[in-house]
Design an enzyme around this catalytic site. Sequence first.
Site, short mmCIF file in Angstrom:
data_model
loop_
_atom_site.label_atom_id
_atom_site.label_comp_id
_atom_site.label_asym_id
_atom_site.label_seq_id
_atom_site.Cartn_x
_atom_site.Cartn_y
_atom_site.Cartn_z
N PHE A 183 1.34 89.45 -3.33
CA PHE A 183 0.95 90.87 -3.26
C PHE A 183 -0.51 91.13 -3.62
O PHE A 183 -0.87 92.26 -3.91
CB PHE A 183 1.88 91.73 -4.13
CG PHE A 183 3.34 91.57 -3.79
CD1 PHE A 183 3.88 92.22 -2.69
CD2 PHE A 183 4.16 90.76 -4.55
CE1 PHE A 183 5.21 92.05 -2.35
CE2 PHE A 183 5.49 90.58 -4.21
CZ PHE A 183 6.02 91.24 -3.10
N ILE A 232 2.88 84.11 1.75
CA ILE A 232 3.24 84.68 0.45
C ILE A 232 4.54 85.48 0.53
O ILE A 232 4.91 86.17 -0.41
CB ILE A 232 2.10 85.54 -0.13
CG1 ILE A 232 1.78 86.73 0.79
CG2 ILE A 232 0.86 84.68 -0.35
CD1 ILE A 232 0.82 87.73 0.16
N GLY A 233 5.22 85.38 1.65
CA GLY A 233 6.52 86.04 1.76
C GLY A 233 6.78 86.79 3.06
O GLY A 233 7.92 87.02 3.43
N LYS A 251 12.73 90.88 12.45
CA LYS A 251 13.43 90.83 11.16
C LYS A 251 12.45 90.80 10.00
O LYS A 251 12.60 91.52 9.02
CB LYS A 251 14.32 89.57 11.08
CG LYS A 251 15.69 89.79 11.64
CD LYS A 251 16.58 88.61 11.29
CE LYS A 251 17.91 88.76 11.99
NZ LYS A 251 18.77 87.59 11.78
N THR A 252 11.44 89.92 10.10
CA THR A 252 10.52 89.81 8.97
C THR A 252 9.64 91.06 8.88
O THR A 252 9.23 91.46 7.79
CB THR A 252 9.66 88.53 9.06
OG1 THR A 252 8.99 88.51 10.31
CG2 THR A 252 10.51 87.30 8.90
N LYS A 287 -1.56 94.77 14.85
CA LYS A 287 -2.56 95.47 14.02
C LYS A 287 -2.40 95.21 12.52
O LYS A 287 -3.26 95.56 11.74
CB LYS A 287 -2.45 97.00 14.25
CG LYS A 287 -2.85 97.43 15.66
CD LYS A 287 -3.34 98.88 15.72
CE LYS A 287 -2.23 99.90 15.63
NZ LYS A 287 -2.73 101.28 15.85
N GLY A 288 -1.28 94.63 12.12
CA GLY A 288 -1.08 94.37 10.68
C GLY A 288 -0.11 95.36 10.07
O GLY A 288 -0.08 96.54 10.42
N GLU A 345 0.39 96.04 4.33
CA GLU A 345 -0.13 97.07 3.42
C GLU A 345 0.48 98.45 3.71
O GLU A 345 0.89 99.16 2.80
CB GLU A 345 -1.66 97.17 3.52
CG GLU A 345 -2.39 95.84 3.65
CD GLU A 345 -2.38 94.99 2.39
OE1 GLU A 345 -1.93 95.47 1.35
OE2 GLU A 345 -2.83 93.83 2.49
#
Lengths: 327, 746
Positions: B250, B476-477, B641-642, B709-710, B713
Amino acid sequence: MIQFQYIRASTQKTAIETTAKDATAMFIAGGTNLVDLMKRGITTPQKLVDINNLPLKNIDASTGRIRIGALALNSAVAENKLVLDRQPLLAQALNAGASAQLRNMATVGGNMMQRTRCPYFYDTAMPCNKREPGSGCGALEGFNRMHAIFGFSDKCIAVNPSDMNVALVALDATVHIAGPKGNRTVPFINFHRLPGDLPQKDNNLEKGELITAVEIADNPFNKHVHYLKIRDRASYAFALVSVAAALHLDGNTIKGVRLAMGGVAHKPWRLTEAEKALVGKTVSEGTFRQAAEIAMQGAKGFKYNSFKLKMGPNAIVEALKTAAGIV
Amino acid sequence: MGKELFNPGEKDALDRVDGRQKVTGAAKYSAEYQLPNLAYGVLVSSSIAKGTIKSIDTKAAERAPGVVGVISHVNSIKVPGFADNEHPTEPPTGGRPLRAFYDNRVYFNGQPVAIVVADTLERAQYGASLVKVAYVKEQHTTDFNANTGKAVLPAQAKKNPKSSLNDYDRGQPDGYKTAPVKIEAEYHHPSEMHNPMELQSITAVWEADDKLTVYDKVQGTKPTQRAFATEWKIPVENVKVISKFVGGAFGNGLHNWPHETAAIIAAKQLKRPVKVAITREQMFTMVGYRPQTHQKIGIGATPDGKLVGITHESVGQTSTYEEFTESVLQQTRMMYTSPNLSTRYRLLPLDVSTPIWMRGPGEATGAFALESAMDELAHVLNIDPIEFRLKNYTEKDPDNNLPWSTKYLKECYQMGAERIGWNKRRMQPGTLKEGDWLVGYGMGVGTFGAHRGGATVRAKLHADGRLVMQCAVTDIGPGTGTAMVQIASTTLGIEPSQIVFELGHSDYPMFGNQGGSSTVNSVGSAVQAACNSLKQKLKDLASAKNASLTTADPKNISIKNGQLTITDNSLNVALADFFKQNNLQEMEVTEESKPGQEANKYSKYSFSVHFAEVHVHPKTGQVRVKKVVTGADAGTIISWKTAANQMIGGVTGGIGMALQEDAFMDHRFGRYVTKDFAEYHVPVHADVPHIDVFFVDKPDYIVDPIGTKGLGEIAIIGVAPAIANAIFNATGKRIRELPITADKLI
């Protein structure tokens, strides 16, 4: 963690003898609190006497009372049919405590013995009279959001963290104790102490004494009961305030009532005056509000916990309303 | 179960490629490497907030069973890079990170001052408990609220006039004051501590005097490799950083922390591998946190709901030795049409440890204030909060006047409103009830820049049709491996089960940090490039023998069940045979992919909208989040799913931010008092309702060639205000200080 000796006691007698004669020896049952305390260097027994093999797990109801062995698991008590039928308030309070995993390890006797969760008690770099008498009370002028509004002293404003204790004090339980000098019983309400000048002493158990059982005499409080716990999240948090409420109703008339609070004092806090004010009255929100005002007499808040002066009476009213079924 | 979570219905979502390893315990984390002669290090931390160490008594610890060494500034070997005055690890922050065991200065309470190393963890713990440190105390300053007036413009802003941290005015400064309808409000949230499930840990091994291997919990193997090479003045290639699995980070793995250097020092000094896993309590002072921030907003509009101006000021906490900044004010600059807009960013250095990015860094902080203030003004204007936002919707970026690469925020509003049942919301707070409980609805918007960096991927196609790819990126997950397998499978046609994506090793091809929601954009593009390069190679080989294939469209090249097919020209051959015909054992390519200049002509952002239904008990103050609808315009969704998993995690973090998380410091000692999971609350299952996730799923090919695009966050940005706004709608109580605990609502 310091090194320590571990002994598994096979009889109650040897357990008590071993612990009584060694100043550094302690009983261990579920260990859900003691192991934490040892890891942090708060409690440093050099000898642990494991009592899990002692025959103290039974829950039975012989003549007119439920007897719960001190080693009965919190989860076993909460789902026990006798308890659910006769003392549902106790089951509710147990289920409000900790998490399922902890309830599967923690015992009734251990729950009674758990130490406060005051963060100053848990941090050996901070002052705490309970941990280190004479070092001062960190919470008095520090972070005291979780702390007492009743019965505190200038030495200690910590609270007893248990939910189960709140129900047991409301239900007039009796504690059975065995010790080097023989057996004795103590009314639950006299088991835990107020801090006074000896905040290091949570209860009136003497060195080497072992809780063997708690008993609850049959009572009419098996129908209109509610344990209300207000906390910082929906589960797995200690009470800001909690209320154990039990009513014996005849129609809308209150024939008897038991009322206690948690999260407000160094011991589970029985509200006897409020109970007196309710007996004979008719169920109504107004009646409950009056009793709640009486219950709060003498309460005093600190910098971060004065909200309890308002949340407390509100919780009493809500618990009574739910118990009475007028929500 | 997966499908109903995000309900795209027709989407065939891939399971996590490493899911089985994770749930069976086969996945190996940094503290789980068992090496010959391994020793265990436990850190001793300071109990004062400021001063110097007068003396350290280590005798008892050294005599304790199993202890092989106690290291502090008194006897630490010299870290070569520390000799230079600038800290060698080139921190992502300004200033200079703490140098482990460098001198006797204490900068904060909980600072590592010594490490005790023993042959078992328990013996090291016991040894650490015996170390006695004597201090010379100095007067510390840790109280943020008492000192906000002393906040300063960051040095980074002073140094760089173009920095977005500088004071900014669009139109008239404080123009909101001229608006017919305006409000002014102050918002605060406490520091929120990094507490992923996996504790920060490192296993350090000196393979030779100038060769270091670390199994380290980080967000970038390459940046860490570079940092330690500089720190120890050894060649970069002599440092290996392995971070195969990370149990949540995170943001706290975007910085190299003193416990890492402490382990490396100990391994060097004691000439054996040393493992350090910090404790939960040490997580509160050693690996960064979301800094507590005080914000002021003045916002004004015309009576019909057109914004006239916004002034947004932020004061954040940092340490005295490092300068951590974050983009708290960016969303305010670009989200709404406001002719007048002013932002002011200040920092308050205190005798505390350095903060670091924490999911939705800065933006989550800023969005709490901005999206609360928008809700407050909408209420004063008696306009529905969604309608108010639509009235001030931006069709281009008002911050830089560039067109959006893509923006489907309107679609998010509409889809979200439908799913939560926004029509049930009452304009008048406190008027909707269910039994004794007050019911409220609220929403909040989030945004985060759609970033893309350079990335290189190596891909090896085997004769049996298996594809093995490698990149230094960590996971990281979010499910990086899963997304990359999905992209490769889509590009080449190979079944996911035949594709392996190897990551988390500094020997692999280049990628920087996993952070800022940029991994899929960057590494995913490189995966696609590598797969396309393989196709091109296959086509070139095929065309050499059959000229008619020269014109084949690469889109129609695929590999399935070990068969190579070029459909429009009817080549269909077993890949093994094809390789044999061409004397190939395997085919390997390495492709770098990076953004071009074209993208600079656009303003690129991901967007999210969160809707919450909350129930509040008016007498006890209990809050129950009953339902959350969360949706994102994050470009193409690669791995459903992720992706849904990320949104659910972000919302859960947002619930914690809104209702629970509070690192409370006792300023008499400059020491945290809520520093374990009994006192520092994060949501448990009972706090988290059904979270209904949706995606717009429209590609943005300006950001990158795969259209993403991400997402990481924006999953949390805007959640806290959505809940705060819902609580206002339920109760009429506006709580501007997080967390919104029961005591604030009675």
